[in-house]
Motif scaffolding. Structure first.
Motif, PDB file in Angstrom:
ATOM      1  N   SER A 176       0.845  -1.191   0.000  1.00  0.00           N
ATOM      2  CA  SER A 176       0.000   0.000   0.000  1.00  0.00           C
ATOM      3  C   SER A 176       0.882   1.242   0.000  1.00  0.00           C
ATOM      4  N   ILE A 177       0.313   2.334  -0.478  1.00  0.00           N
ATOM      5  CA  ILE A 177       1.034   3.606  -0.538  1.00  0.00           C
ATOM      6  C   ILE A 177       0.120   4.691   0.007  1.00  0.00           C
ATOM      7  N   GLU A 178       0.632   5.460   0.947  1.00  0.00           N
ATOM      8  CA  GLU A 178      -0.110   6.610   1.471  1.00  0.00           C
ATOM      9  C   GLU A 178       0.589   7.886   1.030  1.00  0.00           C
ATOM     10  N   PHE A 179      -0.161   8.737   0.338  1.00  0.00           N
ATOM     11  CA  PHE A 179       0.326  10.051  -0.049  1.00  0.00           C
ATOM     12  C   PHE A 179      -0.270  11.071   0.916  1.00  0.00           C
ATOM     13  N   SER A 180       0.586  11.833   1.574  1.00  0.00           N
ATOM     14  CA  SER A 180       0.132  12.842   2.528  1.00  0.00           C
ATOM     15  C   SER A 180       0.784  14.174   2.211  1.00  0.00           C
ATOM     16  N   SER A 181      -0.006  15.242   2.258  1.00  0.00           N
ATOM     17  CA  SER A 181       0.611  16.558   2.177  1.00  0.00           C
ATOM     18  C   SER A 181       1.424  16.789   3.439  1.00  0.00           C
ATOM     19  N   LEU A 182       2.403  17.668   3.360  1.00  0.00           N
ATOM     20  CA  LEU A 182       3.187  17.987   4.554  1.00  0.00           C
ATOM     21  C   LEU A 182       2.291  18.486   5.681  1.00  0.00           C
ATOM     22  N   GLU A 183       1.251  19.256   5.329  1.00  0.00           N
ATOM     23  CA  GLU A 183       0.342  19.774   6.344  1.00  0.00           C
ATOM     24  C   GLU A 183      -0.380  18.635   7.055  1.00  0.00           C
ATOM     25  N   THR A 184      -0.858  17.655   6.288  1.00  0.00           N
ATOM     26  CA  THR A 184      -1.545  16.508   6.887  1.00  0.00           C
ATOM     27  C   THR A 184      -0.577  15.675   7.713  1.00  0.00           C
ATOM     28  N   PHE A 185       0.600  15.436   7.165  1.00  0.00           N
ATOM     29  CA  PHE A 185       1.619  14.622   7.840  1.00  0.00           C
ATOM     30  C   PHE A 185       1.993  15.221   9.183  1.00  0.00           C
ATOM     31  N   TRP A 186       2.222  16.533   9.224  1.00  0.00           N
ATOM     32  CA  TRP A 186       2.705  17.160  10.445  1.00  0.00           C
ATOM     33  C   TRP A 186       1.592  17.475  11.424  1.00  0.00           C
ATOM     34  N   ARG A 187       0.439  17.781  10.946  1.00  0.00           N
ATOM     35  CA  ARG A 187      -0.669  18.074  11.868  1.00  0.00           C
ATOM     36  C   ARG A 187      -0.924  16.889  12.787  1.00  0.00           C
ATOM     37  N   THR A 188      -0.857  15.679  12.244  1.00  0.00           N
ATOM     38  CA  THR A 188      -1.130  14.482  13.053  1.00  0.00           C
ATOM     39  C   THR A 188       0.037  14.130  13.967  1.00  0.00           C
ATOM     40  N   ASP A 189       1.159  14.823  13.851  1.00  0.00           N
ATOM     41  CA  ASP A 189       2.298  14.578  14.742  1.00  0.00           C
ATOM     42  C   ASP A 189       2.134  15.298  16.074  1.00  0.00           C
ATOM     43  N   PHE A 190       1.145  16.188  16.145  1.00  0.00           N
ATOM     44  CA  PHE A 190       0.894  16.942  17.366  1.00  0.00           C
ATOM     45  C   PHE A 190      -0.240  16.301  18.163  1.00  0.00           C
ATOM     46  N   PRO A 191      -0.234  16.479  19.493  1.00  0.00           N
ATOM     47  CA  PRO A 191      -1.367  16.017  20.294  1.00  0.00           C
ATOM     48  C   PRO A 191      -2.671  16.639  19.804  1.00  0.00           C
ATOM     49  N   GLU A 192      -3.759  15.937  20.004  1.00  0.00           N
ATOM     50  CA  GLU A 192      -5.060  16.388  19.507  1.00  0.00           C
ATOM     51  C   GLU A 192      -5.372  17.816  19.944  1.00  0.00           C
ATOM     52  N   ALA A 193      -5.066  18.142  21.177  1.00  0.00           N
ATOM     53  CA  ALA A 193      -5.401  19.472  21.692  1.00  0.00           C
ATOM     54  C   ALA A 193      -4.610  20.585  21.007  1.00  0.00           C
ATOM     55  N   ASP A 194      -3.431  20.258  20.472  1.00  0.00           N
ATOM     56  CA  ASP A 194      -2.576  21.271  19.845  1.00  0.00           C
ATOM     57  C   ASP A 194      -2.792  21.396  18.340  1.00  0.00           C
ATOM     58  N   ARG A 195      -3.553  20.492  17.761  1.00  0.00           N
ATOM     59  CA  ARG A 195      -3.662  20.477  16.299  1.00  0.00           C
ATOM     60  C   ARG A 195      -4.287  21.734  15.695  1.00  0.00           C
ATOM     61  N   PRO A 196      -5.298  22.342  16.325  1.00  0.00           N
ATOM     62  CA  PRO A 196      -5.827  23.570  15.715  1.00  0.00           C
ATOM     63  C   PRO A 196      -4.783  24.673  15.586  1.00  0.00           C
ATOM     64  N   ASN A 197      -3.759  24.647  16.438  1.00  0.00           N
ATOM     65  CA  ASN A 197      -2.740  25.698  16.458  1.00  0.00           C
ATOM     66  C   ASN A 197      -1.362  25.164  16.072  1.00  0.00           C
ATOM     67  N   TRP A 198      -1.321  24.034  15.329  1.00  0.00           N
ATOM     68  CA  TRP A 198      -0.044  23.361  15.113  1.00  0.00           C
ATOM     69  C   TRP A 198       0.945  24.203  14.311  1.00  0.00           C
ATOM     70  N   LYS A 199       0.465  25.008  13.390  1.00  0.00           N
ATOM     71  CA  LYS A 199       1.387  25.789  12.563  1.00  0.00           C
ATOM     72  C   LYS A 199       2.188  26.784  13.390  1.00  0.00           C
ATOM     73  N   ALA A 200       1.572  27.354  14.422  1.00  0.00           N
ATOM     74  CA  ALA A 200       2.287  28.291  15.278  1.00  0.00           C
ATOM     75  C   ALA A 200       3.349  27.587  16.118  1.00  0.00           C
ATOM     76  N   LEU A 201       3.156  26.293  16.364  1.00  0.00           N
ATOM     77  CA  LEU A 201       4.079  25.516  17.179  1.00  0.00           C
ATOM     78  C   LEU A 201       5.143  24.797  16.354  1.00  0.00           C
ATOM     79  N   PHE A 202       4.973  24.819  15.043  1.00  0.00           N
ATOM     80  CA  PHE A 202       5.761  23.950  14.167  1.00  0.00           C
ATOM     81  C   PHE A 202       7.252  24.277  14.183  1.00  0.00           C
ATOM     82  N   ALA A 203       7.614  25.540  14.115  1.00  0.00           N
ATOM     83  CA  ALA A 203       9.037  25.911  14.042  1.00  0.00           C
ATOM     84  C   ALA A 203       9.795  25.428  15.278  1.00  0.00           C
ATOM     85  N   ASP A 204       9.222  25.628  16.454  1.00  0.00           N
ATOM     86  CA  ASP A 204       9.887  25.161  17.671  1.00  0.00           C
ATOM     87  C   ASP A 204       9.954  23.636  17.698  1.00  0.00           C
ATOM     88  N   HIS A 205       8.911  22.991  17.227  1.00  0.00           N
ATOM     89  CA  HIS A 205       8.892  21.522  17.170  1.00  0.00           C
ATOM     90  C   HIS A 205      10.008  21.017  16.262  1.00  0.00           C
TER      91      HIS A 205
END
Length: 283
Positions: free
Chosen positions: A219-248
């Protein structure tokens, strides 16, 4: 169910005996609704209305495989023998094709492990020929598969558990002995533009003897970078993940640097030329 994404206006459905599935083109990042409107046959959908999340799944008449072309601007990848396709639409986040799963029909059951290994590396070769490149997760050391003979890597890579292990370097073909020693699942990651592809192969059964035939599922999963990284954050942080991304990313990069320092001290070369997707480059 079969689909046609181009040139189907006014087409008449041929008789089943003469039916040959038309080729399919899917452009990553384009509208999910636009894709669904062009389907030649109905699809199945499963939605969670409370969170505006839908899965759209296509299977194929008599399991006849399709050729599917995955496109991005200036690039196309042809995947043959496709027998399953699923689009996940998280409409709270994106209206586009940013999460796509494809299942391939590989070699017939009972084919040799050597033949299956060759088939998988040919598939990886198709990715590379289409411009996809090896991907290292930002916390993982940039160690190529060519370095595996220089250190002990079976339990960890210099003390670190990795997502993108040097054993699964798409540029280095592992030996049949190493292939058979893998515990069932094989995982390669590649990137192109703002998308990551996860190529996963599952060796069915528990036999690890190369002389016995094997069965594999790919199987092959194609994910945009936004989708890939959003799910790397805890559920509570996902709405604001872009603001946290650089430090992460800086934290992940620090872990990589520490592991790479251990590798260099042990005489293992680091892939200094790797840059990764533009959206992951720490300033």
């Amino acid at each position: 169910m079969l689909l046609c994404l181009a040139g189907c206006d006014g087409a008449q459905k041929p008789t089943p005996a003469k039916w040959h599935p038309p080729p399919v083109k899917i452009q990553l990042g384009t509208s999910v609704d636009g894709l669904l409107k062009q389907l030649f046959f109905p699809f199945t959908s499963d939605c969670l209305k409370a969170v505006n999340l839908c899965w759209y799944e296509l299977t194929f008449v008599d399991k006849k495989p399709l050729d599917v072309t995955i496109t991005q601007p200036g690039q196309s990848l042809v995947l043959r023998q496709v027998i399953g396709l699923q689009v996940l639409a998280n409409r709270e986040v994106s209206q586009n094709v940013d999460d796509l799963d494809i299942t391939l029909r590989g070699l017939p059951d009972g084919s040799s492990h050597k033949a299956n290994r060759q088939w998988v590396y040919a598939l990886l070769g198709d990715f590379k020929a289409a411009g996809w490149k090896k991907y290292y997760f930002p916390s993982d050391p940039r160690i190529a598969g060519s370095q595996l003979d220089k250190f002990e890597w079976k339990d960890n890579v210099f003390g670190q558990q990795t997502l993108t292990h040097p054993l699964f370097d798409p540029d280095v073909k592992m030996s049949l002995e190493r292939w058979m020693a893998v515990n069932g699942f094989y995982d390669w990651y590649l990137y192109s533009g703002r998308y990551i592809a996860h190529v996963r192969v599952w060796r069915l059964g528990v036999a690890n003897e190369s002389s016995r035939p094997g069965s594999y599922l790919t199987s092959i999963e194609f994910s945009s970078l936004e989708t890939f990284w959003r799910t790397d954050f805890p559920e509570a942080d996902r709405p604001n993940w872009k603001a946290l991304f650089a430090d992460h990313l800086r934290q992940l990069s620090a872990r990589r640097q520490a592991t790479e320092a251990k590798a260099r001290a042990a005489g293992v070369a680091v892939d200094e030329g790797y840059e990764g997707p533009a959206g992951e480059r720490v300033q």
